[in-house]
Write a protein that holds these residues in place. Structure first.
Motif, short mmCIF file in Angstrom:
data_model
loop_
_atom_site.label_atom_id
_atom_site.label_comp_id
_atom_site.label_asym_id
_atom_site.label_seq_id
_atom_site.Cartn_x
_atom_site.Cartn_y
_atom_site.Cartn_z
N THR A 36 26.68 48.64 53.31
CA THR A 36 25.87 47.56 53.87
C THR A 36 26.49 46.23 53.47
O THR A 36 27.34 46.17 52.55
CB THR A 36 24.42 47.62 53.37
N THR A 37 26.12 45.16 54.16
CA THR A 37 26.52 43.80 53.78
C THR A 37 25.31 42.97 53.38
O THR A 37 25.45 41.76 53.17
CB THR A 37 27.26 43.10 54.93
N CYS A 38 24.14 43.57 53.28
CA CYS A 38 22.93 42.85 52.88
C CYS A 38 22.97 42.63 51.37
O CYS A 38 22.97 43.60 50.59
CB CYS A 38 21.67 43.64 53.26
N GLN A 39 23.01 41.37 50.96
CA GLN A 39 23.14 41.06 49.55
C GLN A 39 21.80 41.22 48.83
O GLN A 39 20.75 40.86 49.35
CB GLN A 39 23.67 39.64 49.37
N ARG A 40 21.89 41.77 47.62
CA ARG A 40 20.68 42.12 46.86
C ARG A 40 19.87 40.87 46.53
O ARG A 40 20.41 39.83 46.16
CB ARG A 40 21.07 42.86 45.58
N ARG A 41 18.57 41.02 46.66
CA ARG A 41 17.64 39.96 46.30
C ARG A 41 16.80 40.42 45.11
O ARG A 41 16.71 41.61 44.81
CB ARG A 41 16.72 39.63 47.48
N PRO A 42 16.16 39.47 44.43
CA PRO A 42 15.34 39.84 43.26
C PRO A 42 14.20 40.77 43.67
O PRO A 42 13.65 40.67 44.76
CB PRO A 42 14.83 38.49 42.75
N GLY A 43 13.84 41.66 42.75
CA GLY A 43 12.71 42.55 42.99
C GLY A 43 13.10 44.00 42.86
O GLY A 43 14.12 44.43 43.41
N PRO A 44 12.30 44.81 42.15
CA PRO A 44 12.67 46.23 41.94
C PRO A 44 12.57 47.07 43.18
O PRO A 44 13.22 48.12 43.28
CB PRO A 44 11.67 46.67 40.86
N SER A 45 11.74 46.68 44.14
CA SER A 45 11.54 47.50 45.34
C SER A 45 12.42 47.06 46.51
O SER A 45 12.22 47.53 47.63
CB SER A 45 10.07 47.45 45.76
#
Length: 809
Positions: free
Chosen positions: A187-196
């Protein structure tokens, strides 16, 4: 680790270059490392250069984006760590923050073992691998460093060029350019804050083969999930890792319109060679059948071209086979003849199967969806002051019973020549010749076909100085016709000889000024242009290629009211005009231009086109125009043609554009044409085009992701263009849509309405999902938006490739 004198300690293999092999440590270096590890002084080590020494910069091959394998084998190897144990020329073991660096390869781990005879590195615990900016992290790595062969277990990876990343059970490195990722995600979706958090889109595959040489990826047993919903199950697919061309199936496109129904296209791209490629466009239209399209492109050192062929067998819309051909070729042809070593070649062929083709097929290919299609072949040659050309031009006219067209004449052939000299004793002169054989269906044109010979000789004497210019010119026009049928007076031949005298003069005044706090230079440029051509009766001559010149600032200072060579207007008139400009005093950039011009006619113009009256007004319409570029964000243009006799505007065009930044542009134009004759039909239209972030409307001035940056909520963009007829009170053409940029994917929905006749229009819905760095699904509205919206920008335009040093560690 630091030496007792405070200098950082790195171990460099002094024998590595001589052997051209893997990593090795000298006995002295091993003893030094042990002494330093025990915090003792090591006199055998050379000290680091003093900070007071002058800094000297020089070129280094180690800073190249790609380090060739031949050079990499010659590069030294550096190792750091908490402790080291080694056997010379056999093995080295480093523990505690271990790192091995060679060229563009870096390995970090809790424990690192290196076996020199096999060039094999084994890393265990918190392993980190950086290869030319591509990052891999995992639990264990076995790798032959130079060959870059090995495997990585429980790996997480991130690629430099498209910022794609994922996880895998195992990564097998085939060599430095190729790898196989087992049981992988992508994927190219960059991680955002949050465990879920979960990526908006993700590709899961049994294996993904990466080829950085071809810059493509191939997935097997793949499932593409969007918003955690599987939308595409694919046994095997390939996708690009960059913008580099590759052979294979392109993403399918589909659209819905009122003519084709559901239109599904599955294109296949064939990268034949670096300078040749072909694309196949098989399409299924639910209301019409199958359409087969092919495009072939080629580029050589001395020629280039594009060929497009479409074929639709048994089109249910017309109950017949349909086809369209468009071919464009330009280049230079070598002849092998010393006197004429090469010829310029131009070929532009456009043909379709029937008269309704322009109405039934999309306007995306403009050359085949007009009603006048030209097939043009030209050869040209020039040497010094002489040039000549040979041309064959044939037209295909797509007739409509409700709106018939008089077909233009074919030119089979046309031969031209020109000889010119400049600055000969202060004089400029030239001679032009043209022989053309005009052919058309006489039943449609109402005129005989003809062979026309035309010659134009002219001589001028320009005088120029910084503040003025004066140019007298004398022209002699000679024309001969040979008709294939008699004229109204019974003649089968005709001749015409006409002289023309023009005097062109102007002044240029300048002064420095200031306005709104800006230093400017203002000009005042009056101009006078006089032309005299005696009257010759040309009413019996057929008209093969002449038409009235448009009335604008480019044509008002010309000697003939007509383009082409069949009509030469009799003139005794003076054109007076003045232009004033405001220029940036430092750069010379034009900020404001205003102009006005008018013709004073001393006698009637008796030579006209068929069906148009004699021009008897002593004063022509007044032409006024203005252009303002005061601020880079704003532009304004206007032209008004005003009739002083009726005190009414004949034609007006007013337009402006506001573009404060990227992805923000609004343009508007008002166009008015009054009915002036049976030839010129009046119109009044408003044209508006735009691209703008909708988020701006509620105060969200967040980051645009045109460079692929930014996190947080997505951004909406409105795009469109509308052409509205005030006279008919209806939309003529319209394109309206929305784009949503979520960072790693873009959604587009566009509704298109294009007028096909006075009573009908083609309507189409285009929608697309673009998975950034991976692929696009749906129809392709980008070409439509780019062609129709002034200054439209793609939301993803990467102009430079990222450097491996952006991931340097």
């Amino acid at each position: 680790m630091t030496a007792p004198d405070g200098n950082p300690f790195l171990m460099q293999d002094k024998k590595h270059k001589a052997r051209g092999a893997g990593f090795a440590l000298t006995p002295v270096a091993l003893v030094a490392f042990a002494l330093l590890h025990g915090a003792a002084h090591a006199q055998a080590l050379a000290p680091v250069a003093s900070e007071d020494a002058p800094l000297s910069l020089k070129r280094s091959g180690q800073l190249a984006e790609e380090v060739p394998s031949v050079i990499r084998r010659e590069l030294p190897t550096f190792v750091t760590g908490g402790s080291l144990r080694a056997r010379t020329d056999l093995e080295t073991m480093v523990e505690g923050d271990a790192m091995l660096r060679r060229g563009d390869t870096v390995i970090k781990a809790d424990r690192l073992e290196y076996y020199q005879p096999d060039d094999l590195a084994k890393a265990r615990g918190n392993v980190h691998l950086n290869k030319s900016g591509n990052i891999y992290d995992g639990t264990s790595l076995d790798l032959k460093v130079d060959a870059f062969e090995g495997f990585f277990n429980d790996a997480r990876y991130r690629f430099l060029k498209n910022d794609a990343y994922g996880e895998a059970d195992r990564v097998d490195f085939i060599d430095e350019k190729r790898a196989i990722i087992r049981n992988a995600t992508y994927t190219t979706c960059q991680r955002r804050p949050g465990p879920s958090w979960m990526p908006d889109w993700i590709l899961r595959a049994a294996s993904i083969s990466i080829d950085n040489d071809e810059e493509i990826g191939r997935a097997q047993g793949a499932v593409l999930r969007f918003m955690d919903v599987p939308i595409l199950l694919i046994p095997e697919l390939s996708f690009p890792l960059s913008d580099k061309r590759k052979s294979g199936f392109l993403p399918p496109t589909f659209a819905i319109d009122n003519v084709n129904g559901l239109d599904l296209t599955m294109p296949y791209y064939w990268n034949i060679a670096p300078n040749r490629d072909a694309t196949f466009f098989p399409a299924v239209m639910s209301k019409r059948g199958i359409n087969l399209g092919t495009e072939f492109r080629y580029l050589e050192s001395d020629y280039r071209g594009t060929d497009r062929l479409d074929f639709m067998p048994s089109d249910r819309l017309r109950n017949r086979n349909r086809w369209g051909l468009a071919a464009l070729h330009t280049g230079v042809l070598s002849t092998g003849i010393a006197a004429v070593p090469s010829l310029g070649v131009y070929l532009n062929v456009n043909r379709v199967s029937d008269d309704n083709y322009w109405r039934d097929f999309s306007r995306s290919s403009a050359s085949l969806t007009q009603r006048l299609l030209s097939s043009d072949a030209q050869l040209s040659w020039a040497r010094g002051n002489f040039s000549t050309g040979l041309r064959a031009l044939k037209w295909q006219t797509l007739q409509d019973v409700a709106s018939p067209i008089v077909p233009p004449y074919d030119r089979l052939p046309q031969v031209t020549g020109r000889y010119s000299r400049f600055g000969v004793g202060g004089f400029d002169f030239s001679v032009d010749g043209d022989y053309t054989q005009f052919q058309a269906a006489r039943a449609l044109t109402g005129q005989p076909n003809a062979k026309r010979t035309f010659a134009l000789a002219q001589v001028s004497r320009p005088w120029q100085a910084p503040g003025w210019f004066f140019t007298p010119k004398f022209q002699l026009n000679a024309t001969n016709y040979q008709f294939d049928a008699p004229l109204a007076n019974g003649a089968t031949t005709a001749s015409r000889i006409l002289p023309t005298v023009t005097l062109d003069s102007g002044l240029v005044f300048e002064r420095n000024t200031a306005l709104f706090g800006r230093s400017l230079r203002q000009t005042l440029e009056p101009r006078a242009f006089y032309v005299y051509t005696p009257y010759r009766d040309q009413s019996l001559l057929p008209n093969y290629d002449s038409g009235a010149n448009d009335f604008n600032f480019a044509t008002i200072y010309t000697g003939n009211a007509f383009a082409g060579n069949d009509r030469i207007s009799d003139n005794n008139l003076l054109t007076l005009g003045v232009t004033s400009r405001l220029l940036n005093a430092e750069t010379g950039a034009e900020a404001v231009r205003v102009g006005i011009a008018q013709r004073l006619r001393f006698k009637d113009q008796l030579v006209t086109l068929p069906g148009t009256p004699v021009v008897s007004d002593r004063l022509s319409d007044l032409l006024a125009g203005a252009s303002i570029n005061w601020d880079p964000k704003w532009t304004f243009d206007s032209t008004v043609q005003f009739n002083p006799k009726t005190q009414r505007s004949i034609r007006s065009t007013i337009g402006g554009r506001y573009s404060p930044g990227n992805y923000r542009v609004v343009s508007a134009a008002y166009r008015y044409q009054r009915d002036t004759s049976t030839v010129i039909t009046g119109s009044e239209q408003i044209d508006v085009g735009w691209q703008w972030p909708v988020n701006d409307l509620w105060g969200d001035k967040g980051v645009d992701r045109g460079a692929g940056v930014g996190l947080g909520e997505g951004r909406w963009y409105s795009v469109g263009r509308m052409n509205y007829s005030l006279r008919d009170r209806k939309l003529v053409d319209s394109i309206i849509g929305f784009e949503y940029d979520a960072g790693c994917w873009i959604g587009r929905v566009v509704v298109e309405r294009l007028q096909s006749s006075t009573t009908s229009a083609n309507k189409k819905i285009l929608f697309q999902l673009e998975f950034v760095g991976f692929s696009r699904l749906g129809s392709n509205p980008l070409q439509t938006l780019k062609q129709n919206i002034p200054r439209y920008q793609y939301l993803r335009e990467q102009v430079t490739s990222p450097s491996r040093f952006s991931n340097y560690d």
